[in-house]
Design an enzyme around this catalytic site. Structure first.
Site, PDB file in Angstrom:
ATOM      1  N   CYS A  25       0.855  -1.197   0.000  1.00  0.00           N
ATOM      2  CA  CYS A  25       0.000   0.000   0.000  1.00  0.00           C
ATOM      3  C   CYS A  25       0.895   1.255   0.000  1.00  0.00           C
ATOM      4  CB  CYS A  25      -0.935  -0.083   1.203  1.00  0.00           C
ATOM      5  SG  CYS A  25      -2.384   0.981   1.177  1.00  0.00           S
ATOM      6  N   THR A  26       0.537   2.265   0.754  1.00  0.00           N
ATOM      7  CA  THR A  26       1.312   3.499   0.759  1.00  0.00           C
ATOM      8  C   THR A  26       2.597   3.393   1.595  1.00  0.00           C
ATOM      9  OG1 THR A  26      -0.023   4.334   2.577  1.00  0.00           O
ATOM     10  CG2 THR A  26      -0.705   4.957   0.352  1.00  0.00           C
TER      11      THR A  26
END
Lengths: 209, 209
Positions: free
Chosen positions: B100-101
């Site tokens: 993800c981030t």
């Protein structure tokens, strides 16, 4: 929407964190991690990884009751205090749910007699001995009881519940939020598709004779 | 096989717990949860849900470095102490990984310049601004850097790594252990397949203007 998620030592972290990551997006949801004694919880990998903020006495009448599984939760299946809390929470819940061998705890509490339900593939025979009507599906829905297969099935279960309790649009928006577009690199996630020697080896590890 | 998994306040729990549940089965693996200050970690759902046992100074030269994402980790992308630890751990790691981030933190540390990599679908433009060569695939492998798409992609990433570092048989046995035979009830897990009004709504929630 009061959600109570049971924690206990030796639990499998992903069993709970999968559904948690879906439930947290439910409108008006308040999530309560509940355990016999609040505080750090040791997972079945031996790490002090999770934390529970509430004791049994703190949380009653949840709308959703959730029970995670474990590589071995015999100690919970035999714990009268835990089973009493589970039964009490179930008595007024809107939904009673479990993932993996969490259903063995529901079964030990006497809540799955003749109920269509499921568990981790390597524990299906134990669930049957607890009186359940065992089904080998990913997510099984019987009345207000929703049970899921092993570990990672919790994400599928929670999205199913989001659609049942609210609407499909909400479930889809949660699915997109967590980018749940699974692409397993192998086709070995079920005892039907994995090579038979791997099935035997994994079963032996989970079920020492 | 020393595995260091970064924790920080406001992180997304499933980003880390997905890979953790795979890594814990790697032969000889020791898992270390590492944060700026050891102790309880608040997730982006606002719960004191996770626990880190190690400070940056405790853990150096991991074989696998893992960075989870968050609905907002700007504070981590700007934290010099965290970025210095990430750079140092990466300098000698065998594998540097994110979900993800989490890749935005790797990018902020200057580790993704011209590196083929990915992130949550709603943050791809930020990753590009950090100098990465952005790829919209579930798991992206460039040299020793493995990055995954949003949240749930961590399970796919970790199984991919298990096969790369060990062998496919091991990865398959882990996949079977966690019964990773995903059956999402809807086909809305990617911005390509979800209805466009849902994509717009979710993007707006993740990216307040």
């Amino acid at each position: 929407m009061k959600i109570a998620m049971l924690m206990y030592d030796n639990m499998t972290a992903l069993d709970l964190i999968g559904p948690y990551e879906v439930f947290r997006f439910l409108p008006g949801a308040t999530l309560h991690m509940v355990s016999k004694r609040p505080g750090l919880v040791r997972t079945d990998a031996g790490l002090q990884l999770l934390n529970s903020e509430f004791a049994f006495a703190d949380i009653s009448q949840p709308d959703i009751l959730f029970i995670p599984g474990s590589t071995d939760n015999t100690h919970v299946m035999q714990d009268k205090e835990t089973l009493a809390w589970v039964r009490e929470a179930h008595s007024s819940s809107k939904w009673t749910t479990s993932v993996c061998t969490g259903s063995l705890i529901l079964g030990a509490a006497g809540l799955l007699r003749s109920v269509r339900s499921t568990t981790h593939w390597a524990a299906l025979d134990i669930l049957e001995r607890l009186g359940a009507q065992v089904v080998t599906e990913r997510v099984v829905h019987d009345g207000k009881i929703l049970t899921g297969a092993g570990v990672s099935a919790g994400i599928d279960l929670a999205l199913t519940l989001a659609a049942l309790e609210f609407e499909e649009t909400l479930a889809k928006s949660i699915q997109l939020s967590i980018e749940y577009d699974p692409q397993p690199p192998f086709d070995a996630g079920s005892s039907q598709t994995a090579p038979s020697d791997i099935v035997r080896a994994v079963r032996a590890r989970f079920r020492p004779t």
